[in-house]
Design a protein around this motif. Structure first.
Motif, short mmCIF file in Angstrom:
data_model
loop_
_atom_site.label_atom_id
_atom_site.label_comp_id
_atom_site.label_asym_id
_atom_site.label_seq_id
_atom_site.Cartn_x
_atom_site.Cartn_y
_atom_site.Cartn_z
N ALA A 526 31.07 51.44 34.92
CA ALA A 526 30.77 50.40 33.93
C ALA A 526 30.16 49.17 34.58
O ALA A 526 29.22 48.55 34.04
CB ALA A 526 32.04 50.03 33.17
N ARG A 530 26.05 47.51 34.39
CA ARG A 530 25.74 46.10 34.08
C ARG A 530 25.04 45.40 35.25
O ARG A 530 24.87 44.18 35.23
CB ARG A 530 27.02 45.36 33.72
N ASP A 585 41.66 42.22 30.62
CA ASP A 585 41.33 43.57 30.17
C ASP A 585 39.99 43.96 30.75
O ASP A 585 39.18 43.10 31.17
CB ASP A 585 41.32 43.63 28.64
N MET A 586 39.74 45.24 30.83
CA MET A 586 38.55 45.75 31.52
C MET A 586 37.26 45.14 30.98
O MET A 586 36.42 44.65 31.75
CB MET A 586 38.47 47.27 31.42
N GLU A 587 37.09 45.11 29.68
CA GLU A 587 35.84 44.64 29.10
C GLU A 587 35.60 43.16 29.40
O GLU A 587 34.48 42.75 29.74
CB GLU A 587 35.82 44.88 27.59
N SER A 588 36.67 42.35 29.30
CA SER A 588 36.52 40.91 29.60
C SER A 588 36.15 40.70 31.06
O SER A 588 35.30 39.85 31.38
CB SER A 588 37.83 40.18 29.28
N ILE A 590 34.55 42.81 33.05
CA ILE A 590 33.17 43.27 33.27
C ILE A 590 32.18 42.23 32.75
O ILE A 590 31.18 41.91 33.41
CB ILE A 590 32.95 44.64 32.61
N ASN A 591 32.43 41.68 31.57
CA ASN A 591 31.54 40.66 31.00
C ASN A 591 31.47 39.43 31.89
O ASN A 591 30.40 38.87 32.14
CB ASN A 591 32.01 40.26 29.60
#
Length: 605
Positions: A526, A530, A585-588, A590-591
């Motif tokens: 992921a 990005r 959390d993973m998504e935060s 990564i962003n």
């Protein structure tokens, strides 16, 4: 109160009576530091002459960082010898020997050279006009040829100096001349200043880019290719990241990129003037009866591209960039990691413009250079204006026009500068951009050079509004100067902790247990999607060991995952240099990380 300065206002300080040079004003005078260092070099020569009587003396000037003296000696100086020499220097200073100026005629001077085995001094004397005044300085039983000025006595030098090492140096910097032994050192005004200098040296040693290059697995050197870099994957990623950034900035400034041959017939270098003025630093080869030279500079190749097809004044300015690999001979003793190499990549550009456009182009370059340096964390930048050197091509009229135009350009930019007399390129004056790093050292990097000579020599022209042919003004521009050297400067400035966007490995995902391996792989995938440079560490090692290893390699961020993180879809974040370990959390995560990389932030948090 002492009213003199080292820059030539006073010609003979040795004629000054009494002890006025010991006045506190002298010790606090910045320019007087050069005088102290020059006198320390003479004391070094005296100490060597006393300990090694058959040594021939060459030259020994003060430098920005200290001083050196070059010797021709049968004995190869060792570290133990430096200890003895430094001890003898302290003795000479304690003797407080009066320094006396004497003026000799040429016959007496050459006779002294013959009697004392000083061929290099004799060569200097013979290079001077026959009617030149020859000044010798005597301190105790030691005599040396020197134009001065000097202090009144050796005692006024003080004991705040250190000998630093030895190196090889060709006489007059010409590799066809004998190799001499150079002893170099530094001298300060007092013990406190020397202690501060030693602290800076310790800080510099901790930041040494060669050590960081090993720890971060960036590059190495080896004897089979002296002065050339073997880039490792991490180092080459860093190199390419710099290139990508420069290409992006140049594209927004309407540059076109070209590439020219690395090796070209010697006739081109003769026509350009490089062979005459720079030939001793060029590598050559012969094949099929023709002599070729590896290019030491990109500019003649750039002119050849400009000459293809008819150019009009409406086509100007034409901004041509080239990341060209150049080769220059540097003595093996002068090579120093990435800072001094024989093969390097210049981030060159050559702007071809009309005389009327030159001022605006100079302003544009200045603002681009300063903006780029700021991106890399260099806010303290000094500009030097370097005018005509003694060894140059072109008429005085052309040099007058070039210097006037460049000066107008930098002044129109609203930037301050100092004069660096005689240090221009052999084909034109230049601006030098000097960066000050985190521990106060200065590095000369970017340049802007005006050249009205090369276009004429290589028959480059454009059609003006009057329908006639005119040679263009050629502006040589480098942002970093050498990408290799700039990487070395970056590593030392940041002590290896590069800005997040620039780090070759930005993120390592380290597992605590094998149960988190699949989760770590998904996280890596992921991040890479990005544009983040992320690597996994799935080894069966304790997490403390992994943290220490990646911290030594200066990886900006560790994402630590175990069974709990895998089940909850979270990551524990450890940023280099921080003791905090936030959990996201993973998504935060990564962003946040991808935004920092895209925005060229120094740190994520």
């Amino acid at each position: 109160m002492l009213a003199c300065r080292v820059d030539g206002i006073i010609n003979d300080l040795s004629s000054t009576a009494g002890d006025q040079l010991a006045d506190p004003v002298f010790r606090s005078d910045t320019e007087a530091l050069s005088l102290i260092r020059h006198d320390t070099a003479h004391v070094l020569a005296q100490a060597v002459s006393e300990l090694f009587p058959n040594t021939a003396l060459a030259t020994g000037p003060a430098t920005e960082q200290g001083f050196f003296y070059d010797f021709a000696a049968e004995h190869a100086f060792t570290d133990d010898d430096l200890i003895r020499i430094e001890s003898r220097m302290h003795e000479i200073i304690d003797r407080d020997e009066t320094i006396v100026r004497e003026e000799w005629d040429r016959e007496r001077a050459l006779s002294w050279c013959r009697e004392n085995g000083q061929p290099y001094k004799a060569e200097i004397i013979m290079s001077l006009p026959a009617d030149a005044t020859l000044s010798f300085y005597r301190q105790g039983n030691f005599v040396d040829l020197c134009r001065g000025p000097h202090l009144v006595s050796t005692g006024q030098i003080g004991h705040a100096f250190r000998l630093l090492g030895t190196a090889g140096a060709y006489w007059k910097g010409d590799r066809s001349n004998p190799m001499l032994q150079r002893i170099h050192g530094t001298a300060c005004r007092d013990a406190d200043e020397l202690a501060a200098w030693e602290q800076r040296q310790e800080a510099a040693a901790r930041r040494d880019h060669r050590r960081l290059g090993r720890e971060m697995d960036l590059f190495h050197f080896q004897a089979e290719a002296p002065g050339a870099v073997f880039w490792h994957p991490n180092g080459w990623t860093l190199f390419q990241t710099l290139l990508a950034y420069l290409r992006e900035r140049q594209k927004t400034e309407n540059y076109v990129e070209i590439n020219t041959p690395d090796i070209m017939d010697l006739s081109l270098w003769q026509a350009s003037g490089h062979w005459e003025k720079f030939g001793e630093n060029m590598f050559t080869t012969e094949t099929e009866g023709r002599i070729y030279a590896l290019k030491p500079m990109n500019c003649p190749g750039g002119v050849q591209v400009f000459r293809q097809g008819l150019k009009s004044y409406r086509d100007l300015p034409l901004r041509m960039a080239e990341f060209g690999k150049v080769h220059r001979f540097e003595p093996s003793g002068a090579l120093h990691g990435l800072m001094r190499v024989r093969a390097f990549t210049q981030d060159d550009a050559h702007i071809f413009c009309t005389p009327e456009q030159m001022e605006a182009e100079t302003q544009r370059i200045c603002h681009l250079v300063l903006s780029i340096y700021k991106t890399f964390g260099f806010d303290d930048v000094h500009i030097k204006f370097s005018d005509r050197p003694e060894k140059r091509i072109g008429s005085d009229e052309i040099w007058d026009r070039s210097e006037e135009a460049l000066q107008r350009g930098v002044e129109a930019s609203g930037l301050s500068y100092t004069r660096n007399r005689g240090e221009g390129a052999f084909y034109g004056p230049k601006l030098e951009f000097v960066l000050r790093d985190a521990i106060g050292r200065d590095w000369q990097c970017g340049t802007v050079q005006v050249d009205l000579n090369l276009p004429q020599r290589l028959d480059a022209h454009y059609i003006g509004a009057d329908g006639e042919k005119h040679p263009p003004v050629m502006l040589h521009r480098a942002l970093f100067g050498s990408l290799e050297r700039f990487i070395g400067i970056l590593l030392e400035h940041h002590a290896g902790h590069l800005p997040f966007w620039l780090a070759p490995i930005q993120v390592v995902v380290a597992t605590i247990t094998g149960a988190a391996d699949d989760y770590a792989v998904d996280l890596i995938k992921a991040l890479r999607q990005r544009g983040v440079r992320a690597e996994p560490d799935l080894r069966n090692e304790k997490i403390a060991y992994k943290i220490r290893e990646h911290s030594l390699a200066k990886v900006p961020m560790l994402l630590i995952v175990g069974k709990k993180e895998a089940q909850g879809g979270t990551v524990s974040i450890r940023e280099y240099g921080s003791s905090e370990t936030p959990i996201l959390d993973m998504e935060s995560a990564i962003n946040l990380i991808s935004k920092a990389s895209e925005s060229r932030l120094a740190q994520v948090f």
